[in-house]
Design a protein around this motif. Structure first.
Motif, PDB file in Angstrom:
ATOM      1  N   HIS A 111       0.848  -1.190   0.000  1.00  0.00           N
ATOM      2  CA  HIS A 111       0.000   0.000   0.000  1.00  0.00           C
ATOM      3  C   HIS A 111       0.883   1.239   0.000  1.00  0.00           C
ATOM      4  O   HIS A 111       1.834   1.322   0.764  1.00  0.00           O
ATOM      5  CB  HIS A 111      -0.884   0.039   1.246  1.00  0.00           C
TER       6      HIS A 111
ATOM      7  N   THR B  45      -0.724   4.396   0.091  1.00  0.00           N
ATOM      8  CA  THR B  45      -1.472   5.407   0.840  1.00  0.00           C
ATOM      9  C   THR B  45      -2.299   4.703   1.909  1.00  0.00           C
ATOM     10  O   THR B  45      -2.425   3.491   1.909  1.00  0.00           O
ATOM     11  CB  THR B  45      -2.440   6.162  -0.082  1.00  0.00           C
TER      12      THR B  45
ATOM     13  N   LEU C  77      -8.168   5.329   1.054  1.00  0.00           N
ATOM     14  CA  LEU C  77      -8.610   6.530   0.350  1.00  0.00           C
ATOM     15  C   LEU C  77     -10.111   6.702   0.504  1.00  0.00           C
ATOM     16  O   LEU C  77     -10.607   7.768   0.798  1.00  0.00           O
ATOM     17  CB  LEU C  77      -8.240   6.440  -1.136  1.00  0.00           C
TER      18      LEU C  77
ATOM     19  N   LEU D 291      -4.309   2.874  -2.672  1.00  0.00           N
ATOM     20  CA  LEU D 291      -3.511   2.987  -3.882  1.00  0.00           C
ATOM     21  C   LEU D 291      -2.297   2.094  -3.682  1.00  0.00           C
ATOM     22  O   LEU D 291      -1.506   2.325  -2.773  1.00  0.00           O
ATOM     23  CB  LEU D 291      -3.084   4.432  -4.120  1.00  0.00           C
ATOM     24  N   THR D 292      -2.176   1.031  -4.499  1.00  0.00           N
ATOM     25  CA  THR D 292      -1.021   0.151  -4.357  1.00  0.00           C
ATOM     26  C   THR D 292      -0.013   0.462  -5.455  1.00  0.00           C
ATOM     27  O   THR D 292      -0.342   1.114  -6.448  1.00  0.00           O
ATOM     28  CB  THR D 292      -1.430  -1.321  -4.462  1.00  0.00           C
ATOM     29  N   ASN D 293       1.214  -0.041  -5.277  1.00  0.00           N
ATOM     30  CA  ASN D 293       2.253   0.319  -6.241  1.00  0.00           C
ATOM     31  C   ASN D 293       2.036  -0.345  -7.603  1.00  0.00           C
ATOM     32  O   ASN D 293       2.483   0.166  -8.616  1.00  0.00           O
ATOM     33  CB  ASN D 293       3.640  -0.002  -5.681  1.00  0.00           C
TER      34      ASN D 293
ATOM     35  N   MET E  61      -0.926  -0.608  -8.968  1.00  0.00           N
ATOM     36  CA  MET E  61      -1.884   0.274  -9.642  1.00  0.00           C
ATOM     37  C   MET E  61      -1.149   1.426 -10.302  1.00  0.00           C
ATOM     38  O   MET E  61      -1.490   1.834 -11.419  1.00  0.00           O
ATOM     39  CB  MET E  61      -2.876   0.849  -8.632  1.00  0.00           C
ATOM     40  N   VAL E  62      -0.146   1.976  -9.597  1.00  0.00           N
ATOM     41  CA  VAL E  62       0.645   3.062 -10.175  1.00  0.00           C
ATOM     42  C   VAL E  62       1.280   2.601 -11.480  1.00  0.00           C
ATOM     43  O   VAL E  62       1.275   3.326 -12.483  1.00  0.00           O
ATOM     44  CB  VAL E  62       1.722   3.523  -9.169  1.00  0.00           C
TER      45      VAL E  62
END
Lengths: 342, 74
Positions: A46, A48, A51, A63-65, A67-68
């Motif tokens: 994670h 953040t 959210l 927001l996971t890495n 997803m980025v």
């Protein structure tokens, strides 16, 4: 002509020295900042806090890495299509160079493969095949960029988990990693710093296919595409493949046909599992291989693994798309061949 | 620490399944090469289906790998 050859020779000469400089820089960096044994976490980290909560189920959204990584790949692909491919096509040139040429070659391979299998449904299947292939390819090759998977913030959840699994392990809280740089009061660290410490870091970007959520989602999309094109091609008769009531009325082998239909249902759903685990397994194994080789032999040895991963990323992207295409083409063809011949 | 040791052994045992996949990939390549040797003109088609078969076979090894990694890292 002669002038062109001269520029080419000059270019090769420069590239050689750049490669040598990078190798020397790598040796110096590995000496100054020795890599640590990474702590590998299976779920995506994670980035953040919560959210928002999903309205109906009340699940938390982070927001996971990974997803980025997918978002970066999306932006890259859209920008590539709008600002590079489209102007190149409009310029009316016959032969393309650079990235446009690569994309053209890949699209040609995709189109020819589909045309050889799908027949009149080629125009419907090619966009799905190409979309899946390009997205998975971009996401897979992001793993090869230095810094992906290795630069991030210290991950408290992983730290606790690491302690829980293996109490003897030394982790950051015991051995204070020097941060690369600091934003606000958050230390940005990299896999590197002190020996004998496990680096439980949450990288900012992590190859998306190392998260089962991404591959499962993509497999579900291709599963739905298979069902939808089946219904479009054959109407409700498509489902006769699964629940074959008419076969029950026939004497002799009819009941066996009905049972075969039930097995078809199982094999249809096992496609989702095999799609998602194939991609996930390949890319996750590649990530672990890159991290472990990079930790054991920080200089030069990783190059071979990078080349292997380059090929694996391309092949897995093509295979994911190709299997979707083949199953879609199969779904358009009726399974009651013997009845239609009469 | 016994649990940790059992995990390691379990992951090792899970990878035994890769033996079958290795045999399968070898057989697929054998068939493909023999086909191409007999009919070099059909190399393109044979290669495509050979790679497809290899990928299906390799998936079994990947399942073993996933199981081994699930044992090790969860």
């Amino acid at each position: 002509m002669a002038k062109q050859e001269a520029t080419r020779k000059w270019k090769y000469g420069v590239n050689r020295w750049i490669a040598l400089a990078i190798i020397i820089a790598g040796v110096i960096a590995a000496g100054m900042y020795p890599p640590l044994r990474p702590y590998i976490s299976l779920p995506a980290e994670h980035l953040t806090d919560t959210l928002f909560y999903f309205p109906l189920t009340g699940e938390k959204f982070f927001l996971t890495n990974t997803m980025v990584a997918v978002l970066i790949a999306d932006v890259f692909l859209i920008a590539l299509a709008l600002f590079v491919i489209r102007p190149a096509l409009k310029s009316g040139k016959q032969v393309f160079k650079g990235i446009v040429g690569v994309v053209e070659a890949l699209v040609e391979v995709i189109y020819n493969l589909t045309a050889g299998t799908a027949g009149k449904w080629t125009k419907t299947i090619v966009p799905i095949f190409a979309t899946i292939t390009f997205l998975v390819l971009t996401v897979n090759w992001m793993e090869l960029i230095p810094g992906v998977d290795s630069i991030g913030v210290i991950n408290e959840i992983s730290l606790e988990h690491a302690h829980h699994v293996n109490p003897d392990l030394h982790v950051e809280t015991d051995c204070d990693i020097d941060p690369l740089f600091t934003i606000g009061n958050t230390n940005v660290v990299s896999i590197g710093g002190q020996p004998d410490c496990a680096a439980a870091i949450a990288p900012f970007v992590r190859a998306a296919a190392t998260d089962l959520n991404f591959t499962l989602g993509l497999a579900f999309v291709s599963f739905m595409a298979i069902q939808i094109i089946g219904v479009r091609a054959q109407g409700l008769r498509y489902f006769e493949k699964f629940i074959n009531i008419r076969a029950l009325g026939k004497p002799g082998m009819g009941k066996i046909d009905f049972i075969v239909g039930i097995f078809e249902i199982v094999s249809e759903f096992s496609k989702i599992i095999s799609f998602s685990f194939r991609l996930f397994g390949n890319i996750f194994a590649g990530m672990i291989l890159l991290l472990v080789i990079g930790t054991l032999i920080p200089v030069a040895a990783q190059t071979g693994v990078l080349m292997l991963e380059f090929a694996v990323g391309l092949i897995q992207a093509l295979v994911f798309g190709m299997l979707t295409m083949i199953f879609m083409a199969q779904a358009t063809q009726s399974h009651h061949g013997d009845e239609e011949h009469h | 620490m016994e649990a940790e040791a059992a995990k390691m052994i379990g992951a090792g045992i899970a990878m035994i399944g890769a033996m079958g996949a290795g045999l399968g990939v070898g057989l697929a390549a054998l068939g493909g090469v023999q086909g191409i040797a007999r009919n070099p003109d059909a190399a393109g088609t044979i290669q495509t289906s050979m790679i497809l078969g290899i990928v299906f076979t390799e998936a079994i090894a990947i399942y073993c790998l996933v199981v081994a990694m699930l044992i090790l890292f969860i």
